[in-house]
Design a protein around this motif. Structure first.
Motif, mmCIF file in Angstrom:
data_model
loop_
_atom_site.group_PDB
_atom_site.id
_atom_site.type_symbol
_atom_site.label_atom_id
_atom_site.label_comp_id
_atom_site.label_asym_id
_atom_site.label_seq_id
_atom_site.Cartn_x
_atom_site.Cartn_y
_atom_site.Cartn_z
ATOM 1 N N LEU A 270 -29.451 -32.223 -84.668
ATOM 2 C CA LEU A 270 -28.898 -31.448 -83.553
ATOM 3 C C LEU A 270 -29.479 -31.979 -82.254
ATOM 4 O O LEU A 270 -30.696 -32.005 -82.062
ATOM 5 N N GLU A 271 -28.610 -32.428 -81.353
ATOM 6 C CA GLU A 271 -29.062 -32.903 -80.039
ATOM 7 C C GLU A 271 -29.445 -31.705 -79.183
ATOM 8 O O GLU A 271 -28.670 -30.760 -79.022
ATOM 9 N N ILE A 272 -30.659 -31.731 -78.598
ATOM 10 C CA ILE A 272 -31.134 -30.570 -77.843
ATOM 11 C C ILE A 272 -31.437 -30.866 -76.379
ATOM 12 O O ILE A 272 -31.482 -29.933 -75.556
ATOM 13 N N MET A 273 -31.692 -32.124 -76.015
ATOM 14 C CA MET A 273 -32.028 -32.388 -74.612
ATOM 15 C C MET A 273 -31.959 -33.877 -74.308
ATOM 16 O O MET A 273 -31.934 -34.713 -75.217
ATOM 17 N N GLY A 274 -31.941 -34.193 -73.015
ATOM 18 C CA GLY A 274 -32.106 -35.552 -72.543
ATOM 19 C C GLY A 274 -33.406 -35.651 -71.774
ATOM 20 O O GLY A 274 -33.877 -34.656 -71.203
ATOM 21 N N CYS A 275 -34.016 -36.835 -71.737
ATOM 22 C CA CYS A 275 -35.301 -36.964 -71.074
ATOM 23 C C CYS A 275 -35.532 -38.420 -70.677
ATOM 24 O O CYS A 275 -34.740 -39.308 -71.021
ATOM 25 N N GLY A 276 -36.605 -38.685 -69.969
ATOM 26 C CA GLY A 276 -36.951 -40.042 -69.589
ATOM 27 C C GLY A 276 -37.998 -40.069 -68.496
ATOM 28 O O GLY A 276 -38.400 -39.031 -67.964
ATOM 29 N N MET A 277 -38.444 -41.300 -68.174
ATOM 30 C CA MET A 277 -39.388 -41.497 -67.073
ATOM 31 C C MET A 277 -38.615 -41.559 -65.752
ATOM 32 O O MET A 277 -37.553 -42.178 -65.674
ATOM 33 N N VAL A 278 -39.135 -40.914 -64.733
ATOM 34 C CA VAL A 278 -38.438 -40.830 -63.447
ATOM 35 C C VAL A 278 -38.241 -42.227 -62.865
ATOM 36 O O VAL A 278 -39.179 -43.041 -62.800
ATOM 37 N N ASP A 279 -37.001 -42.517 -62.445
ATOM 38 C CA ASP A 279 -36.673 -43.816 -61.872
ATOM 39 C C ASP A 279 -37.408 -44.003 -60.540
ATOM 40 O O ASP A 279 -37.487 -43.071 -59.735
ATOM 41 N N PRO A 280 -37.955 -45.179 -60.283
ATOM 42 C CA PRO A 280 -38.663 -45.424 -59.012
ATOM 43 C C PRO A 280 -37.823 -45.132 -57.776
ATOM 44 O O PRO A 280 -38.357 -44.721 -56.734
ATOM 45 N N ASN A 281 -36.503 -45.319 -57.862
ATOM 46 C CA ASN A 281 -35.653 -45.041 -56.704
ATOM 47 C C ASN A 281 -35.682 -43.568 -56.312
ATOM 48 O O ASN A 281 -35.516 -43.221 -55.141
ATOM 49 N N VAL A 282 -35.865 -42.689 -57.295
ATOM 50 C CA VAL A 282 -35.958 -41.254 -57.001
ATOM 51 C C VAL A 282 -37.236 -40.975 -56.225
ATOM 52 O O VAL A 282 -37.245 -40.193 -55.258
ATOM 53 N N PHE A 283 -38.330 -41.625 -56.627
ATOM 54 C CA PHE A 283 -39.586 -41.439 -55.897
ATOM 55 C C PHE A 283 -39.473 -41.967 -54.465
ATOM 56 O O PHE A 283 -39.989 -41.359 -53.528
ATOM 57 N N LYS A 284 -38.795 -43.090 -54.295
ATOM 58 C CA LYS A 284 -38.628 -43.638 -52.949
ATOM 59 C C LYS A 284 -37.836 -42.683 -52.060
ATOM 60 O O LYS A 284 -38.104 -42.561 -50.856
ATOM 61 N N ALA A 285 -36.851 -41.981 -52.647
ATOM 62 C CA ALA A 285 -36.016 -41.065 -51.864
ATOM 63 C C ALA A 285 -36.806 -39.896 -51.308
ATOM 64 O O ALA A 285 -36.451 -39.326 -50.267
ATOM 65 N N VAL A 286 -37.894 -39.501 -51.992
ATOM 66 C CA VAL A 286 -38.691 -38.354 -51.541
ATOM 67 C C VAL A 286 -39.997 -38.782 -50.887
ATOM 68 O O VAL A 286 -40.826 -37.940 -50.531
ATOM 69 N N GLY A 287 -40.188 -40.096 -50.730
ATOM 70 C CA GLY A 287 -41.375 -40.569 -50.034
ATOM 71 C C GLY A 287 -42.592 -40.768 -50.907
ATOM 72 O O GLY A 287 -43.707 -40.917 -50.387
ATOM 73 N N TYR A 288 -42.439 -40.772 -52.251
ATOM 74 C CA TYR A 288 -43.559 -41.054 -53.142
ATOM 75 C C TYR A 288 -43.656 -42.563 -53.368
ATOM 76 O O TYR A 288 -42.631 -43.264 -53.408
ATOM 77 N N ASP A 289 -44.844 -43.059 -53.541
ATOM 78 C CA ASP A 289 -45.058 -44.474 -53.828
ATOM 79 C C ASP A 289 -44.939 -44.698 -55.335
ATOM 80 O O ASP A 289 -45.817 -44.262 -56.099
ATOM 81 N N PRO A 290 -43.872 -45.366 -55.818
ATOM 82 C CA PRO A 290 -43.711 -45.584 -57.266
ATOM 83 C C PRO A 290 -44.750 -46.524 -57.851
ATOM 84 O O PRO A 290 -44.868 -46.616 -59.077
ATOM 85 N N GLU A 291 -45.503 -47.226 -56.997
ATOM 86 C CA GLU A 291 -46.582 -48.071 -57.493
ATOM 87 C C GLU A 291 -47.829 -47.253 -57.796
ATOM 88 O O GLU A 291 -48.732 -47.714 -58.494
ATOM 89 N N VAL A 292 -47.868 -46.014 -57.288
ATOM 90 C CA VAL A 292 -49.021 -45.134 -57.508
ATOM 91 C C VAL A 292 -48.699 -44.036 -58.514
ATOM 92 O O VAL A 292 -49.503 -43.739 -59.409
ATOM 93 N N TYR A 293 -47.519 -43.461 -58.386
ATOM 94 C CA TYR A 293 -47.168 -42.308 -59.203
ATOM 95 C C TYR A 293 -46.095 -42.640 -60.233
ATOM 96 O O TYR A 293 -45.209 -43.466 -59.982
ATOM 97 N N THR A 294 -46.209 -42.008 -61.366
ATOM 98 C CA THR A 294 -45.163 -42.035 -62.385
ATOM 99 C C THR A 294 -44.870 -40.596 -62.784
ATOM 100 O O THR A 294 -45.636 -39.680 -62.472
#
Length: 330
Positions: A270-294
């Protein structure tokens, strides 16, 4: 009998009669002040004792004390009687006839969708996440572009939604809450975002144009896919128990890598959810440094969980307000 004795006797008789006929505590207090106050009638009468012969003063003083004591006694007895009458009247006015049949008001029950949301949130809050919410009417930027889904992205076809005359739209996912929250807060972040979503979809037994989602977001230094898997496994354990679980590679615009999560439920996956690691482009859109944060995120549909947990055969039953259906969850 001297004039003062006559006045005292008259005062005693008048006071006794007035006190006996008084019907309120307020009137009784007025009589007390009138007869025994500093400027009351008794004080005025005793003001004339200075003109008496010294030999008569003790006798008149004794009479005055007797009059005062009598009036005070009458006042106290009448005050007690009025207070008791007041209490009795209040008791009679507020008394309930316990022999009469009561008015039956059936106790309401929580809707299965709401109870499922509460159950899901309780698990995530227990894992250290904070509940966050956001508007159901969103801009294209928050619903798509900030989530790495530009205007020409094919993934928009799967989330075609309801647009408003001003160019805004009804949100297709609660991922937009994550963007709002990240813009206003610095890492580390751990939030769970429940809410109603909308998509232009053909309504049938398993699909609805209006549905509910819960999304999870964690952002910090050094988070990996292993942390995501551990969170998902603990969530599944608390929700379904010790059941087999698998991760299947998938695709979402805002996570990379991405996966679908299945559990073995009643002999089938039974499929219950989707998931994954946040794309670096999303961090760039909110001003987070993707080289520092995951970070990692997951999303699930509340209706699917409610239908599985309560063995509901048609999603439309969740919105029909049919009491015959809802009473089953009492």
């Amino acid at each position: 009998m001297s004039d003062l004795e006559t006045q005292l006797a008259t005062l005693k008789a008048e006071a006794t009669k007035a006190i006996a006929t008084s019907d309120t505590l307020e009137r009784l207090e007025e009589l007390r002040v009138s007869y025994l106050g500093k400027k009351g009638q008794l004080s005025q009468i005793l003001g004339g004792m200075g003109k008496l012969d010294p030999a008569e003063r003790p006798r008149i003083g004794a009479v005055a004390n007797e009059v005062k004591t009598t009036i005070e006694t009458e006042l106290a007895q009448k005050r007690q009687a009025l207070q008791q009458a007041q209490i009795q009247a209040q008791l009679e006015a507020e008394t309930l006839d316990v022999t009469m049949p009561g008015v039956y008001r059936p106790q309401g029950v929580m809707h299965p969708l709401n109870s499922t949301i509460d159950r899901l949130i309780d698990i995530f809050v227990g894992l250290g996440y904070t509940v966050a919410d956001g508007p159901e009417i969103e801009t294209d930027y928050y619903n798509f572009e900030a989530l790495n889904t530009p205007a020409d992205h094919p993934a928009r076809d799967m989330q075609d939604t309801f647009y408003l005359p001003d160019g805004n739209l009804l949100r297709t996912q609660t991922s937009s809450v994550q963007i709002h929250y990240m813009e206003e807060n610095d890492p580390p972040i751990r939030i769970v975002a429940p809410g109603r979503c909308y998509r232009r979809d053909t309504v049938d037994a398993t699909h609805s144009a209006v549905f509910h989602q819960i999304e999870l977001l964690a952002v910090d230094e050094g988070l990996t896919f292993t942390d995501l898997k551990g969170t998902v496994k603990e969530f599944v354990r608390q929700m379904f128990g010790d059941v087999p679980i698998r991760f299947r590679a998938s695709y979402f615009p805002f996570t990379e890598p991405s996966a679908e999560v299945d559990v073995m439920w009643k002999g089938r996956w039974l499929e219950i959810m989707g998931c994954g690691m946040v794309d670096p482009n999303v961090f760039k859109a909110v001003g987070y440094d993707p080289e520092v944060y995951t970070g990692f995120a997951l999303g699930l549909g509340v209706e699917r969980f409610a239908m599985v947990l309560h063995q509901i055969d048609d999603i439309r039953r969740c919105y029909s307000s049919d009491l015959r259906f809802l009473k089953q969850f009492a």
